[in-house]
Design a protein around this motif. Structure first.
Motif, PDB file in Angstrom:
ATOM      1  N   ASP A 225       0.869  -1.247  -0.048  1.00  0.00           N
ATOM      2  CA  ASP A 225       0.083  -0.152   0.097  1.00  0.00           C
ATOM      3  C   ASP A 225       0.728   1.410   0.137  1.00  0.00           C
ATOM      4  OD1 ASP A 225      -2.513  -1.545   2.442  1.00  0.00           O
ATOM      5  OD2 ASP A 225      -2.464  -1.691   0.221  1.00  0.00           O
ATOM      6  N   SER A 226       2.045   1.243   0.284  1.00  0.00           N
ATOM      7  CA  SER A 226       3.257   2.421   0.117  1.00  0.00           C
ATOM      8  C   SER A 226       2.925   2.972  -1.352  1.00  0.00           C
ATOM      9  CB  SER A 226       4.395   1.923   0.438  1.00  0.00           C
ATOM     10  OG  SER A 226       4.619   1.489   1.632  1.00  0.00           O
ATOM     11  N   ALA A 227       2.926   4.269  -1.390  1.00  0.00           N
ATOM     12  CA  ALA A 227       2.221   4.926  -2.508  1.00  0.00           C
ATOM     13  C   ALA A 227       2.211   6.376  -2.135  1.00  0.00           C
ATOM     14  CB  ALA A 227       1.298   4.225  -3.524  1.00  0.00           C
ATOM     15  N   LEU A 228       2.139   7.283  -3.374  1.00  0.00           N
ATOM     16  CA  LEU A 228       1.527   8.425  -3.367  1.00  0.00           C
ATOM     17  C   LEU A 228       0.009   8.411  -3.579  1.00  0.00           C
ATOM     18  CD1 LEU A 228       2.261  11.523  -3.298  1.00  0.00           C
ATOM     19  CD2 LEU A 228       2.398  11.460  -5.805  1.00  0.00           C
ATOM     20  N   TYR A 229      -0.891   9.050  -2.597  1.00  0.00           N
ATOM     21  CA  TYR A 229      -2.327   8.904  -2.838  1.00  0.00           C
ATOM     22  C   TYR A 229      -2.681  10.450  -3.117  1.00  0.00           C
ATOM     23  CZ  TYR A 229      -2.209   4.305  -0.811  1.00  0.00           C
ATOM     24  OH  TYR A 229      -2.162   3.104  -0.695  1.00  0.00           O
ATOM     25  N   LEU A 230      -3.068  10.363  -4.297  1.00  0.00           N
ATOM     26  CA  LEU A 230      -3.603  11.622  -4.870  1.00  0.00           C
ATOM     27  C   LEU A 230      -5.130  11.835  -4.804  1.00  0.00           C
ATOM     28  CD1 LEU A 230      -1.493  11.590  -8.043  1.00  0.00           C
ATOM     29  CD2 LEU A 230      -1.228  13.129  -6.237  1.00  0.00           C
ATOM     30  N   CYS A 231      -5.569  13.177  -4.605  1.00  0.00           N
ATOM     31  CA  CYS A 231      -7.097  13.507  -4.415  1.00  0.00           C
ATOM     32  C   CYS A 231      -7.154  14.532  -5.584  1.00  0.00           C
ATOM     33  CB  CYS A 231      -7.160  14.092  -3.161  1.00  0.00           C
ATOM     34  SG  CYS A 231      -9.123  14.900  -2.983  1.00  0.00           S
ATOM     35  N   ALA A 232      -8.375  14.172  -6.091  1.00  0.00           N
ATOM     36  CA  ALA A 232      -8.665  15.064  -7.312  1.00  0.00           C
ATOM     37  C   ALA A 232     -10.090  15.700  -7.255  1.00  0.00           C
ATOM     38  CB  ALA A 232      -8.392  14.536  -8.615  1.00  0.00           C
ATOM     39  N   SER A 233     -10.184  16.914  -7.610  1.00  0.00           N
ATOM     40  CA  SER A 233     -11.839  17.570  -7.664  1.00  0.00           C
ATOM     41  C   SER A 233     -12.308  17.983  -9.128  1.00  0.00           C
ATOM     42  CB  SER A 233     -11.982  18.534  -6.428  1.00  0.00           C
ATOM     43  OG  SER A 233     -11.346  19.780  -6.716  1.00  0.00           O
ATOM     44  N   ASN A 234     -13.455  18.173  -8.976  1.00  0.00           N
ATOM     45  CA  ASN A 234     -14.000  18.463 -10.512  1.00  0.00           C
ATOM     46  C   ASN A 234     -15.569  18.805 -10.199  1.00  0.00           C
ATOM     47  OD1 ASN A 234     -14.051  15.494 -10.654  1.00  0.00           O
ATOM     48  ND2 ASN A 234     -15.422  16.174 -12.254  1.00  0.00           N
ATOM     49  N   THR A 235     -16.188  19.630 -11.122  1.00  0.00           N
ATOM     50  CA  THR A 235     -17.731  19.625 -11.010  1.00  0.00           C
ATOM     51  C   THR A 235     -18.139  18.890 -12.513  1.00  0.00           C
ATOM     52  OG1 THR A 235     -17.631  21.643 -12.444  1.00  0.00           O
ATOM     53  CG2 THR A 235     -17.695  21.749  -9.904  1.00  0.00           C
ATOM     54  N   GLY A 236     -18.900  17.979 -12.258  1.00  0.00           N
ATOM     55  CA  GLY A 236     -19.535  17.335 -13.228  1.00  0.00           C
ATOM     56  C   GLY A 236     -18.497  16.022 -13.542  1.00  0.00           C
ATOM     57  N   GLY A 237     -19.134  15.052 -14.417  1.00  0.00           N
ATOM     58  CA  GLY A 237     -18.336  13.670 -14.700  1.00  0.00           C
ATOM     59  C   GLY A 237     -17.268  14.203 -15.762  1.00  0.00           C
ATOM     60  N   GLN A 238     -17.460  14.992 -16.556  1.00  0.00           N
ATOM     61  CA  GLN A 238     -16.427  14.981 -17.898  1.00  0.00           C
ATOM     62  C   GLN A 238     -15.563  16.071 -17.647  1.00  0.00           C
ATOM     63  OE1 GLN A 238     -16.768  12.327 -19.075  1.00  0.00           O
ATOM     64  NE2 GLN A 238     -18.709  11.681 -19.757  1.00  0.00           N
ATOM     65  N   ASN A 239     -15.642  16.912 -16.708  1.00  0.00           N
ATOM     66  CA  ASN A 239     -14.644  17.949 -16.502  1.00  0.00           C
ATOM     67  C   ASN A 239     -13.479  17.583 -15.930  1.00  0.00           C
ATOM     68  OD1 ASN A 239     -16.559  19.884 -17.551  1.00  0.00           O
ATOM     69  ND2 ASN A 239     -17.219  20.201 -15.497  1.00  0.00           N
ATOM     70  N   GLU A 240     -12.389  18.357 -16.383  1.00  0.00           N
ATOM     71  CA  GLU A 240     -11.050  17.903 -15.986  1.00  0.00           C
ATOM     72  C   GLU A 240     -10.732  18.198 -14.351  1.00  0.00           C
ATOM     73  OE1 GLU A 240     -11.639  20.716 -18.093  1.00  0.00           O
ATOM     74  OE2 GLU A 240     -10.667  22.288 -17.758  1.00  0.00           O
ATOM     75  N   ALA A 241     -10.064  17.239 -14.057  1.00  0.00           N
ATOM     76  CA  ALA A 241      -9.613  17.163 -12.572  1.00  0.00           C
ATOM     77  C   ALA A 241      -8.517  18.054 -12.074  1.00  0.00           C
ATOM     78  CB  ALA A 241      -9.643  15.681 -11.931  1.00  0.00           C
ATOM     79  N   PHE A 242      -8.644  18.830 -10.941  1.00  0.00           N
ATOM     80  CA  PHE A 242      -7.704  19.406 -10.387  1.00  0.00           C
ATOM     81  C   PHE A 242      -7.135  18.736  -9.353  1.00  0.00           C
ATOM     82  CE2 PHE A 242      -7.991  23.818 -12.344  1.00  0.00           C
ATOM     83  CZ  PHE A 242      -9.079  23.466 -13.029  1.00  0.00           C
ATOM     84  N   PHE A 243      -5.855  18.509  -9.100  1.00  0.00           N
ATOM     85  CA  PHE A 243      -5.365  17.493  -8.348  1.00  0.00           C
ATOM     86  C   PHE A 243      -4.524  18.254  -7.106  1.00  0.00           C
ATOM     87  CE2 PHE A 243      -5.205  13.210 -10.121  1.00  0.00           C
ATOM     88  CZ  PHE A 243      -5.636  13.386 -11.160  1.00  0.00           C
ATOM     89  N   GLY A 244      -4.626  17.647  -6.123  1.00  0.00           N
ATOM     90  CA  GLY A 244      -3.839  18.189  -4.805  1.00  0.00           C
ATOM     91  C   GLY A 244      -2.254  17.487  -4.824  1.00  0.00           C
ATOM     92  N   GLN A 245      -1.577  17.851  -3.927  1.00  0.00           N
ATOM     93  CA  GLN A 245       0.151  17.492  -4.214  1.00  0.00           C
ATOM     94  C   GLN A 245       0.117  16.044  -3.693  1.00  0.00           C
ATOM     95  OE1 GLN A 245       1.992  21.080  -2.249  1.00  0.00           O
ATOM     96  NE2 GLN A 245       3.253  20.820  -4.184  1.00  0.00           N
ATOM     97  N   GLY A 246      -0.821  15.278  -3.199  1.00  0.00           N
ATOM     98  CA  GLY A 246      -0.725  14.114  -2.701  1.00  0.00           C
ATOM     99  C   GLY A 246      -0.163  13.757  -1.253  1.00  0.00           C
ATOM    100  N   THR A 247      -0.178  12.587  -0.844  1.00  0.00           N
ATOM    101  CA  THR A 247       0.202  12.240   0.625  1.00  0.00           C
ATOM    102  C   THR A 247       1.022  10.855   0.047  1.00  0.00           C
ATOM    103  OG1 THR A 247      -1.987  12.946   1.841  1.00  0.00           O
ATOM    104  CG2 THR A 247      -0.490  11.064   2.693  1.00  0.00           C
TER     105      THR A 247
END
Lengths: 110, 112
Positions: free
Chosen positions: B85-107
């Motif tokens: 499970d060791s890895a970089l975990y990224l979170c991304a947010s967007n509005t609507g299903g097809q819009n581009e996602a904006f990412f955080g810097q990860g954990t």
């Protein structure tokens, strides 16, 4: 199953030159979106460019443009006038299935 | 606009433990997705939350669970941690299903 393939693990280009990164995908969907993301050493994924599958015109964002060949399921990224700051991992991504390729490491040489 | 923020930035856990990672979406975004990125690999989709419900899920075991709060922030929980499970975990947010996602810097999670 949908797949995204980036066949170039590493590439290098001289500053101010042009480079093209390749991406192919496989899907039976008719409505989808393709993206190129850049991930510099800072780790944050940054959107470079997006292409809607229903649009025939290739997307362009400043020095970045794509060559979208829907029939061939190809989505390449062209970077013109490469800059040192373009050094990063580049990922091709397919939505709506949230699939990323394995990435291409691009180095821009001074 | 703070963009997508994730906490913590780094984390070290012992095998078998449980971990919770947190994500605040970009202002105006209502959809949060989580990804696992192993070293040298592309991000792998874990799941997506919208309106406090899991809307889509990738090929991850039930040890991976999540939650979305009314303010659209989200948590990723991983139980019974494995070395893999060791890895970089990224979170991304967007509005609507097809819009581009904006990412955080990860954990960056390291399991020892």
């Amino acid at each position: 199953a949908q797949t995204v393939t980036q066949s170039q693990p590493e590439m290098s280009v001289q500053e101010a030159e042009t480079v093209t990164l390749s991406c192919t995908y496989d899907t039976s969907e008719s409505n989808y979106y393709l993206f190129w993301y850049k991930q510099p050493p800072s780790r944050q994924m940054i959107l470079v460019i997006r292409q809607e599958a229903y649009k025939q015109q290739n997307a362009t964002e400043n020095r970045f443009s794509v060559n979208f060949q829907k029939a061939a399921k190809s989505f390449s990224l062209k970077i013109s006038d490469s800059q040192l700051g373009d050094t990063a991992m580049y990922f091709c991504a397919f939505l709506p299935k949230y699939i990323f390729g394995t990435g291409t490491r691009l180095k821009v040489l001074a | 606009d703070a963009g997508v923020t994730q906490s913590p930035t780094h984390l070290i856990k012992t095998r078998g433990q449980q971990v919770t990672l947190r994500c605040s979406p970009k202002s105006g975004h209502d959809t949060v997705s989580w990804y696992q990125q192993a070293l040298g690999q592309g991000p792998q989709f874990i799941f997506q939350y919208y309106e406090e419900e899991e809307r889509q899920r990738g090929n991850f075991p039930d040890r991976f669970s999540g939650h979305q709060f009314p303010n659209y922030s989200s948590e990723l929980n991983v139980n019974a941690l494995l070395l893999g499970d060791s890895a970089l975990y990224l979170c991304a947010s967007n509005t609507g299903g097809q819009n581009e996602a904006f990412f955080g810097q990860g954990t960056r999670l390291t399991v020892v």
